[in-house]
Every structure is written in structure tokens, then in C-alpha cells.
Design a protein around this motif. Sequence first.
Motif, PDB file in Angstrom:
ATOM      1  N   ARG A 110       1.066  -1.726   0.034  1.00 12.32           N
ATOM      2  CA  ARG A 110       0.242  -0.252   0.480  1.00 12.32           C
ATOM      3  C   ARG A 110       0.779   1.222   0.218  1.00 12.32           C
ATOM      4  NH1 ARG A 110      -2.244   1.134   4.861  1.00 12.32           N
ATOM      5  NH2 ARG A 110      -1.365  -0.410   5.383  1.00 12.32           N
ATOM      6  N   THR A 111       0.318   2.697  -0.251  1.00 13.09           N
ATOM      7  CA  THR A 111       1.160   3.597  -0.853  1.00 13.09           C
ATOM      8  C   THR A 111       0.287   4.360   0.184  1.00 13.09           C
ATOM      9  OG1 THR A 111       2.283   3.329  -2.561  1.00 13.09           O
ATOM     10  CG2 THR A 111       1.974   5.919  -2.014  1.00 13.09           C
ATOM     11  N   VAL A 112       1.380   5.103   1.547  1.00 16.51           N
ATOM     12  CA  VAL A 112       0.956   5.561   1.810  1.00 16.51           C
ATOM     13  C   VAL A 112       1.471   7.139   2.159  1.00 16.51           C
ATOM     14  CG1 VAL A 112       1.018   6.248   4.520  1.00 16.51           C
ATOM     15  CG2 VAL A 112       0.756   3.919   3.869  1.00 16.51           C
ATOM     16  N   GLU A 113       0.781   8.198   1.860  1.00 18.89           N
ATOM     17  CA  GLU A 113       1.531   9.421   1.133  1.00 18.89           C
ATOM     18  C   GLU A 113       1.619  10.713   2.777  1.00 18.89           C
ATOM     19  OE1 GLU A 113      -0.295  11.400  -2.186  1.00 18.89           O
ATOM     20  OE2 GLU A 113      -0.565   9.750  -3.302  1.00 18.89           O
ATOM     21  N   ILE A 114       2.723  11.043   2.668  1.00 20.39           N
ATOM     22  CA  ILE A 114       3.114  12.298   3.665  1.00 20.39           C
ATOM     23  C   ILE A 114       3.168  13.901   3.072  1.00 20.39           C
ATOM     24  CG2 ILE A 114       3.423  10.880   5.604  1.00 20.39           C
ATOM     25  CD1 ILE A 114       6.721  11.723   4.879  1.00 20.39           C
ATOM     26  N   THR A 115       2.817  14.842   3.886  1.00 17.40           N
ATOM     27  CA  THR A 115       3.574  16.155   2.859  1.00 17.40           C
ATOM     28  C   THR A 115       4.403  16.619   2.938  1.00 17.40           C
ATOM     29  OG1 THR A 115       2.271  17.172   4.559  1.00 17.40           O
ATOM     30  CG2 THR A 115       1.044  16.875   2.878  1.00 17.40           C
ATOM     31  N   ASP A 116       5.298  15.932   4.411  1.00 16.28           N
ATOM     32  CA  ASP A 116       6.903  16.273   4.408  1.00 16.28           C
ATOM     33  C   ASP A 116       7.542  15.477   3.927  1.00 16.28           C
ATOM     34  OD1 ASP A 116       6.115  17.866   5.955  1.00 16.28           O
ATOM     35  OD2 ASP A 116       5.919  16.448   7.858  1.00 16.28           O
ATOM     36  N   GLN A 117       8.841  15.244   3.512  1.00 14.49           N
ATOM     37  CA  GLN A 117       9.927  14.685   2.988  1.00 14.49           C
ATOM     38  C   GLN A 117      10.149  13.852   4.619  1.00 14.49           C
ATOM     39  OE1 GLN A 117      13.347  16.757   1.072  1.00 14.49           O
ATOM     40  NE2 GLN A 117      11.845  18.433   0.102  1.00 14.49           N
ATOM     41  N   THR A 118       9.987  13.373   5.113  1.00 15.84           N
ATOM     42  CA  THR A 118      11.119  12.110   5.902  1.00 15.84           C
ATOM     43  C   THR A 118       8.983  12.328   7.027  1.00 15.84           C
ATOM     44  OG1 THR A 118      12.131  13.790   7.944  1.00 15.84           O
ATOM     45  CG2 THR A 118      13.042  12.768   5.883  1.00 15.84           C
ATOM     46  N   ILE A 119       9.273  11.349   7.971  1.00 10.97           N
ATOM     47  CA  ILE A 119       8.674  11.135   9.090  1.00 10.97           C
ATOM     48  C   ILE A 119       9.459   9.752   9.798  1.00 10.97           C
ATOM     49  CG2 ILE A 119       7.713   9.229   8.123  1.00 10.97           C
ATOM     50  CD1 ILE A 119       4.481   9.955   9.363  1.00 10.97           C
ATOM     51  N   ASP A 170      11.126   8.451   0.980  1.00 10.39           N
ATOM     52  CA  ASP A 170       9.481   8.571   0.038  1.00 10.39           C
ATOM     53  C   ASP A 170      11.178   7.156  -0.517  1.00 10.39           C
ATOM     54  OD1 ASP A 170       7.828   9.763  -1.557  1.00 10.39           O
ATOM     55  OD2 ASP A 170       9.972   9.732  -3.997  1.00 10.39           O
ATOM     56  N   GLY A 171       9.730   6.496  -0.841  1.00  8.69           N
ATOM     57  CA  GLY A 171       9.995   4.950  -1.287  1.00  8.69           C
ATOM     58  C   GLY A 171      10.338   4.297  -0.707  1.00  8.69           C
ATOM     59  N   ASP A 172      11.028   4.226   0.952  1.00 11.05           N
ATOM     60  CA  ASP A 172      11.097   2.858   1.717  1.00 11.05           C
ATOM     61  C   ASP A 172       9.787   2.158   2.085  1.00 11.05           C
ATOM     62  OD1 ASP A 172      14.293   4.314   2.088  1.00 11.05           O
ATOM     63  OD2 ASP A 172      12.943   4.613   4.202  1.00 11.05           O
ATOM     64  N   THR A 194      10.685  -4.654   9.521  1.00  5.86           N
ATOM     65  CA  THR A 194      11.717  -4.695   8.432  1.00  5.86           C
ATOM     66  C   THR A 194      11.319  -3.283   8.139  1.00  5.86           C
ATOM     67  OG1 THR A 194      10.202  -5.927   6.856  1.00  5.86           O
ATOM     68  CG2 THR A 194      11.903  -6.538   8.203  1.00  5.86           C
ATOM     69  N   VAL A 195      12.691  -2.749   7.241  1.00  3.16           N
ATOM     70  CA  VAL A 195      12.260  -1.424   6.167  1.00  3.16           C
ATOM     71  C   VAL A 195      13.648  -1.985   5.016  1.00  3.16           C
ATOM     72  CG1 VAL A 195      13.183   1.224   6.408  1.00  3.16           C
ATOM     73  CG2 VAL A 195      12.321   0.670   8.425  1.00  3.16           C
ATOM     74  N   ASN A 196      12.525  -1.920   4.072  1.00  3.62           N
ATOM     75  CA  ASN A 196      13.390  -2.218   2.504  1.00  3.62           C
ATOM     76  C   ASN A 196      14.529  -3.690   3.405  1.00  3.62           C
ATOM     77  OD1 ASN A 196      12.992  -0.309   1.737  1.00  3.62           O
ATOM     78  ND2 ASN A 196      14.453   1.468   2.387  1.00  3.62           N
ATOM     79  N   GLY A 197      13.431  -5.031   3.606  1.00  5.25           N
ATOM     80  CA  GLY A 197      14.149  -5.916   3.676  1.00  5.25           C
ATOM     81  C   GLY A 197      14.827  -6.531   5.008  1.00  5.25           C
ATOM     82  N   ARG A 198      15.033  -4.973   5.884  1.00  2.00           N
ATOM     83  CA  ARG A 198      15.699  -5.350   6.876  1.00  2.00           C
ATOM     84  C   ARG A 198      15.547  -4.669   8.278  1.00  2.00           C
ATOM     85  NH1 ARG A 198      21.110  -2.820   4.051  1.00  2.00           N
ATOM     86  NH2 ARG A 198      22.153  -4.777   3.042  1.00  2.00           N
ATOM     87  N   ALA A 199      15.987  -6.002   8.888  1.00  2.00           N
ATOM     88  CA  ALA A 199      15.021  -5.825  10.465  1.00  2.00           C
ATOM     89  C   ALA A 199      15.366  -4.345  11.060  1.00  2.00           C
ATOM     90  CB  ALA A 199      15.835  -6.451  11.244  1.00  2.00           C
ATOM     91  N   GLU A 200      15.106  -4.009  11.488  1.00  2.00           N
ATOM     92  CA  GLU A 200      14.312  -2.411  12.218  1.00  2.00           C
ATOM     93  C   GLU A 200      13.669  -2.224  13.622  1.00  2.00           C
ATOM     94  OE1 GLU A 200      15.902   0.649  13.699  1.00  2.00           O
ATOM     95  OE2 GLU A 200      16.552   0.555  10.944  1.00  2.00           O
ATOM     96  N   SER A 201      14.705  -1.139  14.885  1.00  2.00           N
ATOM     97  CA  SER A 201      14.492  -1.462  15.974  1.00  2.00           C
ATOM     98  C   SER A 201      14.374  -0.114  16.449  1.00  2.00           C
ATOM     99  CB  SER A 201      15.425  -2.005  16.660  1.00  2.00           C
ATOM    100  OG  SER A 201      16.575  -2.166  16.970  1.00  2.00           O
ATOM    101  N   ARG A 202      14.701   0.638  15.470  1.00  2.00           N
ATOM    102  CA  ARG A 202      15.266   1.771  15.976  1.00  2.00           C
ATOM    103  C   ARG A 202      13.433   2.967  15.866  1.00  2.00           C
ATOM    104  NH1 ARG A 202      19.236   3.911  13.051  1.00  2.00           N
ATOM    105  NH2 ARG A 202      18.687   2.744  11.173  1.00  2.00           N
ATOM    106  N   ARG A 203      12.556   3.092  16.636  1.00  2.00           N
ATOM    107  CA  ARG A 203      11.857   3.862  16.507  1.00  2.00           C
ATOM    108  C   ARG A 203      11.719   5.159  15.768  1.00  2.00           C
ATOM    109  NH1 ARG A 203       7.333   4.804  21.761  1.00  2.00           N
ATOM    110  NH2 ARG A 203       9.648   5.677  22.533  1.00  2.00           N
ATOM    111  N   GLY A 204      12.765   6.169  15.501  1.00  2.00           N
ATOM    112  CA  GLY A 204      13.017   7.507  15.788  1.00  2.00           C
ATOM    113  C   GLY A 204      13.611   7.668  14.306  1.00  2.00           C
ATOM    114  N   ALA A 219       5.240   7.394   0.324  1.00  2.00           N
ATOM    115  CA  ALA A 219       5.621   9.113  -0.923  1.00  2.00           C
ATOM    116  C   ALA A 219       5.090   9.926   0.174  1.00  2.00           C
ATOM    117  CB  ALA A 219       4.542   8.612  -1.703  1.00  2.00           C
ATOM    118  N   ALA A 220       6.770  10.411  -0.430  1.00  2.00           N
ATOM    119  CA  ALA A 220       6.680  11.689   0.366  1.00  2.00           C
ATOM    120  C   ALA A 220       6.576  12.715  -0.513  1.00  2.00           C
ATOM    121  CB  ALA A 220       8.445  11.765   1.128  1.00  2.00           C
ATOM    122  N   HIS A 221       5.722  14.183   0.233  1.00  2.00           N
ATOM    123  CA  HIS A 221       5.906  14.770  -1.423  1.00  2.00           C
ATOM    124  C   HIS A 221       5.784  16.250  -0.401  1.00  2.00           C
ATOM    125  CE1 HIS A 221       3.652  12.392  -3.975  1.00  2.00           C
ATOM    126  NE2 HIS A 221       2.791  11.833  -2.653  1.00  2.00           N
ATOM    127  N   GLY A 222       7.039  16.325   0.216  1.00  2.00           N
ATOM    128  CA  GLY A 222       7.371  17.851   0.841  1.00  2.00           C
ATOM    129  C   GLY A 222       8.281  18.529  -0.042  1.00  2.00           C
TER     130      GLY A 222
END
Length: 76
Positions: free
Chosen positions: A7-16, A59-61, A44-54, A73-76
Motif C-alpha cells: 500500500r502507498t501511504v502519502e505524507i506532505t513532508d519529506q521524512t517521517i 520517499d520510497g521506503d 523491516t524497512v526495505n527488507g532489513r530488520a529495524e528496531s529504532r522507532r526514531g 510517498a513523501a511530497h515535501g
Amino acid sequence: MPTSPIRTVEITDQTIRLGQFLKLADLAEDGTHARELLEDGAVTVNGRAESRRGRQLVDGDVVAVDGQRARLAAHG
């Protein structure tokens, strides 16, 4: 476990931050659930385990939890 379509999730900033994205994409019910998923190694993020909430997502992750996937989908 089979994976669902991405699914694509759009945000108005460049990062989140990952914790925020998990909630926005309905991959976590709330902040506590997001933290638990990350601590349990269920994210996972881009297929790699991730544990950092921050972790900053860009865009594209692609974030996955239990076979559900969401692309930022970042549109900042």
C-alpha cells in the motif's frame, strides 16, 4: 507467511519517523504497539530488520509488519 500487496501511504513532508509511520499506515494501533513491534523484531524497512522507532524514513521506503507492507510517498 504470504505478503500482501504494497500500500502507498502519502505524507506532505519529506521524512517521517518510523514509529509515526507505523501508526499512520495502520501497521500499529498506537505508539505502545509500535514500540512493542520494534522491540520484538517484527518490523523491516526495505527488507532489513529495524528496531529504532526514531529512524527517519524517506520517499520510497517500504515498511513491513507481519506480511503487511506500506511504501512511503513523501511530497515535501
